[in-house]
Structures are given as C-alpha cells and as structure tokens.
Write an enzyme that holds these catalytic residues in place. Structure first.
Site, PDB file in Angstrom:
ATOM      1  N   SER A  79       0.811  -1.204   0.000  1.00  0.00           N
ATOM      2  CA  SER A  79       0.000   0.000   0.000  1.00  0.00           C
ATOM      3  C   SER A  79       0.853   1.266   0.000  1.00  0.00           C
ATOM      4  O   SER A  79       1.605   1.523  -0.924  1.00  0.00           O
ATOM      5  CB  SER A  79      -0.963  -0.041   1.196  1.00  0.00           C
ATOM      6  OG  SER A  79      -1.921   0.972   1.111  1.00  0.00           O
ATOM      7  N   ASP A 117      -2.507   6.345  -3.460  1.00  0.00           N
ATOM      8  CA  ASP A 117      -1.345   5.689  -2.859  1.00  0.00           C
ATOM      9  C   ASP A 117      -0.879   4.556  -3.776  1.00  0.00           C
ATOM     10  O   ASP A 117      -1.379   4.395  -4.886  1.00  0.00           O
ATOM     11  CB  ASP A 117      -1.649   5.204  -1.441  1.00  0.00           C
ATOM     12  CG  ASP A 117      -2.615   4.031  -1.409  1.00  0.00           C
ATOM     13  OD1 ASP A 117      -3.371   3.855  -2.382  1.00  0.00           O
ATOM     14  OD2 ASP A 117      -2.626   3.286  -0.410  1.00  0.00           O
ATOM     15  N   ASP A 136      -1.194   1.361  -4.065  1.00  0.00           N
ATOM     16  CA  ASP A 136      -2.102   0.360  -4.644  1.00  0.00           C
ATOM     17  C   ASP A 136      -3.461   0.948  -4.975  1.00  0.00           C
ATOM     18  O   ASP A 136      -4.385   0.219  -5.329  1.00  0.00           O
ATOM     19  CB  ASP A 136      -2.240  -0.863  -3.736  1.00  0.00           C
ATOM     20  CG  ASP A 136      -2.941  -0.571  -2.420  1.00  0.00           C
ATOM     21  OD1 ASP A 136      -2.900   0.597  -1.977  1.00  0.00           O
ATOM     22  OD2 ASP A 136      -3.506  -1.499  -1.816  1.00  0.00           O
ATOM     23  N   ASP A 172      -5.915   2.271  -3.311  1.00  0.00           N
ATOM     24  CA  ASP A 172      -7.143   2.051  -2.541  1.00  0.00           C
ATOM     25  C   ASP A 172      -7.441   3.218  -1.605  1.00  0.00           C
ATOM     26  O   ASP A 172      -8.422   3.169  -0.864  1.00  0.00           O
ATOM     27  CB  ASP A 172      -7.098   0.728  -1.776  1.00  0.00           C
ATOM     28  CG  ASP A 172      -6.055   0.688  -0.672  1.00  0.00           C
ATOM     29  OD1 ASP A 172      -5.219   1.614  -0.587  1.00  0.00           O
ATOM     30  OD2 ASP A 172      -6.066  -0.283   0.118  1.00  0.00           O
TER      31      ASP A 172
END
Length: 447
Positions: free
Chosen positions: A103, A242, A244, A246
């Site tokens: 992440s 960010d 990834d 999400d």
C-alpha cells in the site's frame, strides 16, 4: 487462535526479511490454495495482482507456485489497483483474489492480502484457518492435478470501464484540468486513462515506476509534489492516490489538502440530501476527527466507529446495511460501487460534485472545522512491546486524566508497521502538545 502472521491488512513487512520471504509466500499460497480448494469436485482459480515494487515479481512467482501445487489455476493480472483485484475476483468467478502490495509503505516493504469470491477481504476467522493450515503439513496435489498459470491481458481495461460506470453517465469532465498523482504505483496507467476518457485535461504525476520509487515523494502520503503541480499548471483539482490506489487525498486549486474525513463529510451530506445514505449513517474508524462527529450530529446524521482498517469499516457496513464509510487516511468505501476502498472511484465522485454543483474544489473540500489533532509515530524493535511497560501505562493514565471531558487520547500499535501510534484531540492546543509529548517520551524510553 489469535492471528500471528496476518495484520490489519494481510501480511506485511520488509521484502526478504521474515515474514515477507519467498519461502513464506510459497507456503502461504499453498495453505490458501488448500483452504479454498476444500471442494475437490470443482475446478478452482485464483487471480493475483500486484503493485510496482521490485519484489512483486518474486512474490508473484512464489504464490503462483504455492497455489498451483495444490491444484489451483492462477490468473495473473500484473500491476493493477487493489480494488481492481477485488472486482475481477468476482467477475472472473475466482475462488480467491490476491493483491501483492504494501500500500502506502516504502518500496522495500511488501505485503499479501486476500479477497474472497465475493470480492470482500477475508474475515479474521478465515485468516486464522489459513494460518492453521500453514503451520501444518500441506498436502500437494497429485501430478496430473497440478494447476496452470495464465496471464490476463485485459484486466486493466475491465477496471477502466467499471470505474467510468461509477461516474454519472450524463456528465463529462470537459474543461477541467486535473492533476493525478499515481504514486509510481499500481494506478499509473489506469487513472490517467479514466480521467482522459471522461474528458479531463490530465496532468499525470508519479507515473514512471521503476520498482524502487513507489510512494517516494509522491502519492497520498506525500502530496507536496502534486500540490506544486496543481499550482504551477493552474489546475482545478488534484487527485493523489497511494501505491495500490485504494486510498485518495484531494487537492484544491490552491494546492490545499482534503483528507478522508472531509471527503466522507461531503459525500454523506450530499447522499443524505438525495435520500441515498442508508439509515443516514456513516461508518468511520476511531482515528476520524471529532469534528466530523460533531458535524454529522448537527445534521442529524449518525457516525459509527470501528477499529482501524478499511476491512473493519466494510464489515460494520455489511452488518448494519450501510453504504458509505472510510478512514481519515483516504480509504473511501462505497458499497454501491465496490467491495473495498477505491481511491480512483472516490476521486471521480468528488469531480462529479464539482461538475454538478458548479463549485470549485476549495468550496467543496472543507465541510467541517477539525478539532486540533496531533499524531506521532514511535518505531519499536522486534520483540519489543512498549505498551506493556508500567511507565507507559502510567503516562497514558495521566494523559487521559488531563484530557477528561476536553478531548480524547488513542494509543495503538500499527497493524502494518512496527509503530506505536499516539493520537490525541483537544481544543486546547497547548494541552494537546503537552499530553502527546509526554506519552511519546514514555513510549520512546520503553523501546
């Protein structure tokens, strides 16, 4: 049995350092394969996506070996946002989806998180069962039943179309200049494409991943680069994702930031006015600012708080039948559109509000006045538990006594990094600084 390997968002750590080793990933893939292949009579498949970290190749290969060794077929998506993995797990009728990502963490970290066939993150109980299998002898499939691996070339295109469908069909982004910061991460292709296809004048930032620069001086945790781009290009708005994709932060035309709390306040207000906010309830975590709670109360709306982690937000939303939730950190969950936090889709909803209301980002981004909040992180070493120290407990008790009736204190270990997070809120900023400083000093002394 308490989970030992899984944290608040899967397994995470520094690549090639326990627990995030190739050996662990191979065994974890085999354990998860055994868990999801309990019905031996049917064919089984897993979809695997990743962000742009260099170690992603290693973990992708190891997980593939683990899953195929138990007879599961593997569909490889390549670099793709986490919410796309959740979506494709459902649409491709997979038994399980896997995202390889840490992440917002630095490039040297990586992680592995799982989605069930319904596109939702696994429950604590499911993760505990996988850990139990992992701790034992994992029986491989017979040679004729070994699984196959195949690359899927159109995963990004499927997600692009899904993302666009969440944007009102009668609207376009013509004339809107948008900076999008993809954090050199998983959305570096899809986010600019979606915005361009909807008509925006797109200024991409953080779209040159090299395996080592994900989240480095860019993205939702370092929005300064995007803020400078917004101002220098005279953009109308900035969207910061960010690694990834999400989570999201929004920048107005002046480069000023709106966090997840402000976005949730905006969406909750608008949805409630349109009769779309189920039970007039918003779900957020214990980290969300008291100002959000006061704001919603004044509007007659309810706030339900959960433990930190978007998976716990989603669990509460599903249990209560609610459709909007998220985190201050920028995870925004809209169950009418998806099953997990989706930074791009949340950004699109903000742009839709700009177009529909004919208002600037600066007019929309600030719904409520925050209660002064201070958050400090203290790193601790392996095997240490500073919160168990008597001196730390004493400092926490003293701080809570000082804040009684005036604010709140929250101390917790991060579920994704070896950090103790010390957060306090109080209208008296001098007291706030003093209280946090005393607790942080006690925690540091115990490390």
């Amino acid at each position: 049995m308490a989970r030992k390997l899984f944290g608040t968002d899967g397994v995470r750590g520094t690549a090639n350092t326990a627990p995030m080793t190739a050996e662990m990933a191979l065994r974890l893939g085999a354990a998860a394969g055994r868990y999801f292949r309990r019905d031996q009579s049917a064919a089984h498949r897993v979809v695997i996506g990743k962000d742009t970290r260099l170690s992603g190749y290693m973990f992708e290969t190891a997980l593939t070996a683990g899953f195929t060794s138990t007879g599961m077929n593997v569909l490889l998506l390549g670099p793709i946002p986490t919410p796309a993995v959740a979506l494709l797990t459902q649409s491709m009728r997979a038994d399980v989806g896997v995202m390889i990502s840490a992440s917002h963490n630095p490039a040297d970290d990586n992680g592995i998180k799982f989605f069930g066939p319904d596109g939702y993150k696994l429950s604590d109980a499911a993760e505990e069962e996988i850990e139990e299998i992992l701790a034992g002898d994992i029986r491989p499939a017979q040679a004729p039943n070994i699984g196959r691996a195949k690359r899927i070339d159109d995963g990004l295109g499927r997600y692009i179309e899904r993302a666009k469908r969440t944007f009102p069909a009668h609207l376009r982004l013509d004339g809107l200049k948008v900076v999008v910061d993809c954090a050199n991460g998983a959305a570096y292709k899809v986010a600019p494409a979606v915005l361009w296809e909807l008509g925006a004048d797109v200024i991409p930032v953080g779209v040159s991943p090299n395996g080592r620069n994900i989240n480095r001086d860019c993205g939702s945790t370092a929005p300064q680069t995007a803020a400078e781009a917004v101002v220098s290009h005279g953009a109308d708005v900035g969207i910061c994702l960010d690694g990834d994709a999400d989570r999201v932060m929004i920048l107005d035309e002046n480069g000023e930031l709106a966090d997840g709390d402000q976005l949730m306040a905006l969406f909750a207000t608008r949805w409630a006015a349109q009769g779309l906010l189920r039970d007039n309830t918003l779900v957020a975590t214990v980290m969300s600012n008291l100002g959000l709670e006061y704001y919603l109360n004044d509007l007659g709306l309810k706030l339900v708080r959960t433990a930190v982690g978007d998976r716990y937000v989603v669990e509460a939303m599903r249990k209560g039948g609610w459709n909007l939730g998220g985190e201050q950190s920028g995870h925004i969950v809209m169950l009418d559109h998806g099953t997990t936090g989706d930074g791009l889709m949340a950004g699109l909803q903000f742009l839709a509000e700009m177009v529909q209301q004919g208002r600037s980002a600066s007019e929309l981004k600030h719904s409520f006045t925050t209660v002064p909040q201070r958050l400090e992180n203290v790193r601790f070493g392996a095997g240490q538990d500073p919160l168990a120290a008597a001196s730390v407990k004493s400092a926490i008790a003293a701080a809570e006594a000082q804040l009684s009736g005036k604010g709140r204190l929250l101390i917790r270990k991060s579920g994704t990094e070896p950090l103790v997070r010390v957060m306090a809120e109080c209208e008296d900023e001098a007291m706030l600084t003093s209280v946090v400083g005393e607790v942080v000093a006690a925690v540091e002394a115990a490390c």
